[in-house]
Design an enzyme around this catalytic site. Structure first.
Site, mmCIF file in Angstrom:
data_model
loop_
_atom_site.group_PDB
_atom_site.id
_atom_site.type_symbol
_atom_site.label_atom_id
_atom_site.label_comp_id
_atom_site.label_asym_id
_atom_site.label_seq_id
_atom_site.Cartn_x
_atom_site.Cartn_y
_atom_site.Cartn_z
ATOM 1 N N VAL A 37 -44.128 -33.380 -116.170
ATOM 2 C CA VAL A 37 -42.840 -33.283 -116.867
ATOM 3 C C VAL A 37 -42.380 -34.657 -117.364
ATOM 4 O O VAL A 37 -41.985 -34.808 -118.531
ATOM 5 C CB VAL A 37 -41.763 -32.617 -115.969
ATOM 6 C CG1 VAL A 37 -40.458 -32.460 -116.739
ATOM 7 C CG2 VAL A 37 -42.237 -31.263 -115.465
ATOM 8 N N ALA A 94 -40.333 -44.747 -112.279
ATOM 9 C CA ALA A 94 -40.888 -44.927 -110.928
ATOM 10 C C ALA A 94 -42.024 -43.938 -110.727
ATOM 11 O O ALA A 94 -41.903 -42.759 -111.086
ATOM 12 C CB ALA A 94 -39.806 -44.693 -109.881
ATOM 13 N N LYS A 123 -35.981 -27.324 -109.249
ATOM 14 C CA LYS A 123 -35.258 -26.108 -108.816
ATOM 15 C C LYS A 123 -35.126 -26.028 -107.299
ATOM 16 O O LYS A 123 -34.134 -25.504 -106.787
ATOM 17 C CB LYS A 123 -35.898 -24.834 -109.357
ATOM 18 C CG LYS A 123 -37.415 -24.741 -109.206
ATOM 19 C CD LYS A 123 -38.096 -25.422 -110.359
ATOM 20 C CE LYS A 123 -39.549 -25.689 -110.061
ATOM 21 N NZ LYS A 123 -40.431 -25.376 -111.136
ATOM 22 N N GLY A 160 -51.289 -28.164 -115.007
ATOM 23 C CA GLY A 160 -49.979 -28.755 -114.672
ATOM 24 C C GLY A 160 -48.877 -27.725 -114.498
ATOM 25 O O GLY A 160 -47.705 -28.063 -114.475
ATOM 26 N N LYS A 174 -35.338 -20.272 -108.551
ATOM 27 C CA LYS A 174 -34.813 -20.098 -109.916
ATOM 28 C C LYS A 174 -33.801 -18.948 -109.965
ATOM 29 O O LYS A 174 -32.784 -19.028 -110.652
ATOM 30 C CB LYS A 174 -35.971 -19.836 -110.880
ATOM 31 C CG LYS A 174 -36.866 -21.064 -111.067
ATOM 32 C CD LYS A 174 -38.185 -20.689 -111.705
ATOM 33 C CE LYS A 174 -39.047 -21.901 -111.982
ATOM 34 N NZ LYS A 174 -40.431 -21.558 -112.334
ATOM 35 N N GLY A 202 -45.319 -26.330 -118.105
ATOM 36 C CA GLY A 202 -46.121 -27.185 -118.981
ATOM 37 C C GLY A 202 -45.323 -28.404 -119.414
ATOM 38 O O GLY A 202 -44.095 -28.413 -119.366
#
Ligand code: NAP
Ligand code: HSE
Length: 425
Positions: A11, A40, A102, A184, A202, A299
């Site tokens: 991400v 980081a 989440k 991913g 979620k 993704g």
């Protein structure tokens, strides 16, 4: 506007790439030039999916949240330990925080939102639910005139990808999971995807925003996809259904229900045709009626799209979720699981003896459960009949009591399988 990122993996890397690729569009929409100045990571020597030449990389994430030149922190590391400490530190330092995490929001969101309010900053998390689909903004803005009656969604991309590949290509569960990890899509701990925990995180967030109540992750009844077998997929198809892993939240008579489980959906429904890593959420409002939101559920760039939308909102000062309002929301009473009404699919393996099917249906009838459809497969080499039944809509407690009674019969050869059916009418 200086931005610091915690985590430069799928991400985080996607965010840097999309900010570069769509620089002009994003500047036009936000009215500002956005610079990611610091990031980081755990291992500074690792190759990245994005360029890092203009970034100051550090292995000390506190150096980012304590940096006075940084106005907005993007938490894209994951986890609920260190990530929570870092988000708290950033908020206390007066920085806005955007997260895709989440797990963090579902389990600690109430206190973190209160902390954001106390420090007069925003904590936004559009990317935490359904990847690139702007579902939280749709609930907060586009549907703000409605009382939300129910929502049902395919909200885990990895799980949907696995189910689709198993059904369409007959692939092995473990093999498809490995591919989802390589792409991913999967969580750092993929049991979160497979056992429904990620979808439950979620759903808790969706329900909180849809119904205006506190985040109550501990109230989500959760079941994953690992127990779905090939025979269920075959029976479901013959009965006219697809099996999808759904998160469902409903509000009736002042009580809410939140549940995540495999579900048979009629093949004709749009949700039944949402495949691969795609997610979709059906939302029913009492004014607008049913609405459907569809898009990539995981993704790098799809998720980055949602993170950057929050960034643009903060920069423009058009933050949609009224965090102050949120904090006045309270816990809402929950419907007991036994009282939840549902249609059910049952799969039974029974000895081939005269009267077995009649015995099963008469136990169901004792519990006021009627049979809407039944399929019995040819007798197998062990002289057992493979039976699938679709019931009418009944209380879950009643269904479980009937199945317990059926299970006790000698003619039943394995644990009776129960899966919810939703017509989504
Ligand atoms: P990821 O690819 O594993 O990336 C995590 C990043 O965090 C890595 O760059 C890692 O550094 C860094 N990191 C981890 N621990 C750290 C530490 N102690 N100090 C400094 N950096 C640390 O994970 P991801 O898939 O991007 O997911 C990130 C978050 O987004 C999670 O909360 C996830 O649930 C959420 N999310 C993911 C997706 C998706 O499609 N992947 C979609 C929506 C939401 P190294 O690279 O050096 O190891
Ligand atoms: N692991 C998650 C999924 C990432 O597969 O849906 C997106 O939240």
């Amino acid at each position: 506007m200086n931005i610091g990122i915690l985590g430069l993996g799928t991400v985080g890397g996607g965010v840097v790439n999309v900010l570069n690729k769509n620089q002009n569009e994003i500047a036009r929409r936000s009215g500002a030039s956005i610079q990611v100045t610091h990031a980081a990571v755990r291992d500074i020597s690792q190759d990245r999916i994005c360029p890092t030449d203009n970034l100051e990389l550090t292995q000390d994430p506190f150096a980012v949240v304590n940096n006075t030149d940084i106005a907005i922190v993007l938490e894209l590391m994951g986890g609920t330990g260190l990530a929570k400490e870092l988000v708290e530190a950033a908020l206390k330092n007066g920085k806005h925080v955007i997260t895709a995490n989440k797990a963090l929001i579902a389990t600690h969101g109430n206190e973190l939102l209160a902390l954001a309010k106390d420090n007069n900053v925003h904590l936004l998390f559009e990317a935490a639910v359904a990847g690139g689909i702007p579902i939280l903004k749709s609930l907060e803005q586009g549907l703000s005139a409605n009382k939300i009656e129910m929502l049902a969604g395919i909200i885990n991309g990895t799980g949907n990808f696995i189910l689709t590949e198993m059904r369409d290509k007959g692939r092995d569960f473990a093999d498809v999971l490995k591919e989802a990890q390589a792409l991913g899509y999967a969580e750092a701990d993929p049991t979160f995807d497979v056992e429904g925990i990620d979808a439950a995180h979620k759903l808790a967030i969706l329900a909180s925003i849809a119904f205006g109540c506190e985040l109550q992750f501990d109230k989500v009844s959760t079941e994953g996809i690992s127990k779905i077998e090939g025979e269920d997929v075959v029976f479901a198809t013959e009965l006219g259904y697809s099996i999808k892993h759904l998160g469902i939240a409903k509000q009736t008579d002042g009580k809410i229900q939140m549940r995540v489980h495999p579900t048979l959906i009629p093949k004709t429904r749009l949700l039944a045709n949402v495949d691969g890593v795609m997610n979709a959420v059906l939302v029913k409002g009492n004014a607008v009626g049913p609405t459907l939101y569809y898009g990539a559920g995981a993704g790098d760039e799809a998720t980055a799209s949602a993170v950057i939308a929050d960034l643009v909102d903060i920069i423009k000062g058009t933050v949609s979720n009224d965090i102050l309002g949120w904090q006045s929301f309270e816990a809402m009473p929950h419907q007991a699981v036994d009282d939840i009404e549902s249609i059910f699919y049952l799969r039974l393996l029974a000895s081939d003896k005269p009267g077995v099917l009649a015995d099963i249906t008469s136990i169901l009838a004792e519990h006021n459960i009627s049979v809407e459809a039944v399929i019995q497969k040819q007798i197998d080499a062990q002289n057992n009949a493979h039976i699938a039944i679709i019931t009418n809509s009944v209380k879950t407690g009643e269904m479980n009591a009937a199945v317990d009674k059926i299970q006790k019969n000698d003619f039943i050869q394995e644990t009776v399988k129960i899966i919810h059916v939703e017509t989504l009418d």
